[in-house]
Write an enzyme that holds these catalytic residues in place. Structure first.
Site, short mmCIF file in Angstrom:
data_model
loop_
_atom_site.label_atom_id
_atom_site.label_comp_id
_atom_site.label_asym_id
_atom_site.label_seq_id
_atom_site.Cartn_x
_atom_site.Cartn_y
_atom_site.Cartn_z
N ASN A 1 1.11 -1.22 -0.07
CA ASN A 1 0.11 0.18 -0.05
C ASN A 1 0.86 1.21 -0.02
OD1 ASN A 1 -1.92 1.99 0.54
ND2 ASN A 1 -2.27 1.33 2.59
N LYS B 1 0.03 4.34 -0.14
CA LYS B 1 -0.38 5.75 -0.01
C LYS B 1 -0.26 6.56 -0.69
CE LYS B 1 -0.26 3.43 4.72
NZ LYS B 1 -0.12 3.62 6.15
N HIS C 1 -9.52 1.55 4.77
CA HIS C 1 -8.48 1.85 5.43
C HIS C 1 -8.53 2.77 6.62
CE1 HIS C 1 -4.19 2.91 6.40
NE2 HIS C 1 -3.80 1.57 5.79
N GLU D 1 -6.72 5.14 7.61
CA GLU D 1 -6.52 6.42 7.30
C GLU D 1 -7.62 7.15 6.87
OE1 GLU D 1 -2.52 5.74 5.45
OE2 GLU D 1 -1.83 5.25 7.37
N GLU E 1 -5.65 -4.74 10.62
CA GLU E 1 -4.68 -3.86 10.59
C GLU E 1 -4.72 -3.00 12.06
OE1 GLU E 1 -2.44 -2.71 6.75
OE2 GLU E 1 -4.25 -1.34 7.21
N GLY F 1 2.37 2.49 10.70
CA GLY F 1 3.29 3.64 10.42
C GLY F 1 4.15 3.80 11.98
N SER G 1 3.47 -2.01 10.50
CA SER G 1 4.65 -2.22 10.55
C SER G 1 5.28 -3.48 9.94
CB SER G 1 4.91 -1.81 11.78
OG SER G 1 4.80 -0.37 12.32
P1 PGA Z 1 2.83 0.26 7.60
O1 PGA Z 1 1.18 0.63 6.77
O2 PGA Z 1 3.24 -0.93 7.04
O3 PGA Z 1 3.36 1.62 7.18
O4 PGA Z 1 2.58 0.24 8.97
C1 PGA Z 1 0.46 -0.39 6.73
C2 PGA Z 1 -0.79 -0.01 6.02
O5 PGA Z 1 -1.52 0.94 6.65
O6 PGA Z 1 -1.64 -0.48 5.28
#
Ligand code: PGA
Length: 250
Positions: free
Chosen positions: A9, A11, A94, A96, A166, A172, A212
């Protein structure tokens, strides 16, 4: 046996030339994997990524979409628009998007239905906050999100979704859920799917872990009984790092 699906992903990262370079670089590194490889890229990279990934084993996905086919929704992109250029997957719900763009369980449900209707495969995200985990409510929160996400979706269609667990506090942040916690949360999701759709569906549906994931922790996560691969953010931006994650079993 369920297959492993590793999805990146990106982003809001990478210009088209960077997307092309990335795909050219990673193609030889992942060509022999038996795991499924997906890159979910920004809208502006989709077309270039699809062209570059032609004749490779890399599938391309979007990161969001609207649930309507067309209309006066300035700035939005419809499922049909994605499908028309050859996109196969789309991330839905997601955290976010839930957090910054008012995505709700209801819009998530509408988007999943709209995607399935035209045979786009949704990667549906659920996860709890740190506060919810610390108050012992994580499983209740995520199974509730699942119940609302799949509301009124028939059994024959549900096989086409991928679920990504998640935990929000792990996204992140560099903090990963322990293998056991991630596996238990995913088991709880599988049990909920079993309650709604029965055992066959619950045993075959793909449920990823995200938050992560990196080359140094992916193997222990992906070899847990119920974790079927990962949704990878930060570590999917570098082709060598992401290839190591895809090839965790080599
Ligand atoms: P990350 O993000 O691996 O940077 O923690 C995962 C995601 O948001 O899909």
């Amino acid at each position: 046996m369920r297959k492993k699906i590793i999805a990146g992903n990106w982003k809001m990262n990478k210009l088209p030339n960077e997307a092309i370079e990335f795909i050219e670089e990673i193609t030889p590194l992942v060509k022999d994997t038996k795991n499924e490889v997906i890159l979910c890229v920004p809208y502006t990279d989709l077309f270039y990524s699809l062209l570059t990934a032609q004749n490779t084993n890399i599938k391309i996905g979007a990161q969001n979409m609207h649930f309507e086919e067309k209309g006066a929704y300035t700035g939005e992109v419809s499922p049909q628009m994605l499908k028309s250029i050859g996109v196969e997957y789309v991330i839905i719900g997601h955290s976010e998007r839930r957090q910054y763009f008012n995505e709700t369980d209801d819009t998530v449900n509408k988007k999943i239905k709209a995607a399935l209707e035209i045979k786009l495969k949704p990667i549906v995200c659920v996860g709890e906050t740190l506060e919810q985990r610390e108050s012992g409510k994580a499983e209740e929160i995520i199974t509730n999100q699942i119940e609302k996400a799949v509301k009124d979706i028939p059994e024959k269609e549900i096989q086409n979704i991928i679920i990504a667990y998640e935990p929000i506090w792990a996204i992140g942040t560099g903090k990963t859920a322990t293998n056991e916690d991630a596996n238990n949360a995913i088991k709880a999701i599988r049990n909920k799917i079993c309650q709604i759709y029965g055992q066959n569906v619950s045993e075959s549906i793909i449920i990823q872990y995200g938050g992560s994931v990196k080359s140094t922790n992916c193997k222990e996560l992906f070899t847990m009984s119920d974790i079927d691969g990962g949704l990878v953010g930060g570590a999917s931006l570098d082709p060598h790092e992401f290839a190591k994650i895809v090839n965790y079993d080599k």
